[in-house]
Design an enzyme around this catalytic site. Structure first.
Site, PDB file in Angstrom:
ATOM      1  N   ARG A   1    -102.045 -80.396 -42.798  1.00 48.16           N
ATOM      2  CA  ARG A   1    -103.256 -81.155 -42.491  1.00 48.16           C
ATOM      3  C   ARG A   1    -103.880 -80.765 -41.151  1.00 48.16           C
ATOM      4  O   ARG A   1    -104.711 -81.494 -40.603  1.00 48.16           O
ATOM      5  CB  ARG A   1    -102.943 -82.653 -42.481  1.00 48.16           C
TER       6      ARG A   1
ATOM      7  N   CYS B   1    -122.691 -72.962 -42.170  1.00 41.85           N
ATOM      8  CA  CYS B   1    -122.174 -71.933 -43.071  1.00 41.85           C
ATOM      9  C   CYS B   1    -120.650 -71.877 -42.985  1.00 41.85           C
ATOM     10  O   CYS B   1    -119.972 -71.681 -43.983  1.00 41.85           O
ATOM     11  CB  CYS B   1    -122.775 -70.575 -42.710  1.00 41.85           C
TER      12      CYS B   1
END
Length: 222
Positions: free
Chosen positions: A34, A53
């Site tokens: 995580r 992006c």
């Protein structure tokens, strides 16, 4: 208390310090799956001139070495990708310095890979150049969880470069467009500029034509 509105949920998202979370997990749980940083905020899409992006970064620690896998939804190969590679590498170096690790590898998965037609000329020049030996990046700063990073704390040694190449940036802005100047007939490489915060060169009706690059081998997420 239970969040009762989307605005409250959005406020919680805005207050999340993802860099601090990444640093804390690297220090306390380096094998965690995580250790992840997201640049994609669905609640703010309509407020953005251009959605990011570079969408996500996942970090891995192995035997004292910090590596990163970055996913990028869209890649302007000539103008955008070199910046994305360099900035991701710098982020890995900064976090590695902060957590007393050695910088490792950067792996980038690209979604839509393209080169704009008005970039082909300068891209050809770039491809014909022989790269110089890579420089060395050094971080010289006190550890502060990456608050207050200053340019002079980052040293690039042995950096040799070819003469600068220029090209027009092209992107789609989410805002309804009102142009500073009425679009006129002009060369393909020239487009009116959006007056919103993106300040990027755009097309009055559509972005410049782009050529997808199907021959590129893309890294699959691990």
């Amino acid at each position: 208390s239970t969040l009762s509105s989307s605005s409250a949920a959005s406020d919680v998202y805005k207050r999340q310090d993802q860099i601090q979370t990444v640093i804390d997990l690297i220090r306390t749980d380096p094998t965690s799956r995580r250790i992840f940083l997201s640049g994609w905020n669905p609640s703010m899409q309509n407020e953005m001139a251009l959605p990011p992006c570079h969408v996500s970064y996942q970090f891995y620690v192995d035997n004292g070495v910090l590596s990163c896998h970055m996913y990028q939804r869209s890649s302007d190969v000539f103008l955008g990708l070199p910046f994305n590679i360099a900035s991701t590498a710098l982020l890995v170096h900064l976090i590695a310095h902060e957590t007393d690790l050695t910088p490792g590898k950067v792996r980038i998965s690209l979604g839509d890979v393209h080169i704009y037609e008005n970039h082909i000329g300068v891209a050809t020049i770039q491809m014909d150049r022989v790269p110089y030996e890579l420089p060395t990046l050094k971080i010289c700063r006190k550890k502060d969880n990456l608050w207050g990073v200053k340019l002079e704390e980052i040293q690039l040694e042995g950096y040799r470069f070819h003469p600068r190449l220029k090209a027009k940036m092209a992107s789609e802005c989410n805002f309804p467009h009102t142009f500073r100047k009425k679009p006129t007939h002009r060369a393909k490489s020239s487009y009116p500029r959006c007056q919103h915060s993106c300040s990027e060169t755009i097309s009055a009706t559509k972005p410049p034509k782009r050529r997808n690059m199907p021959g590129i081998c893309l890294t699959k997420p691990s």
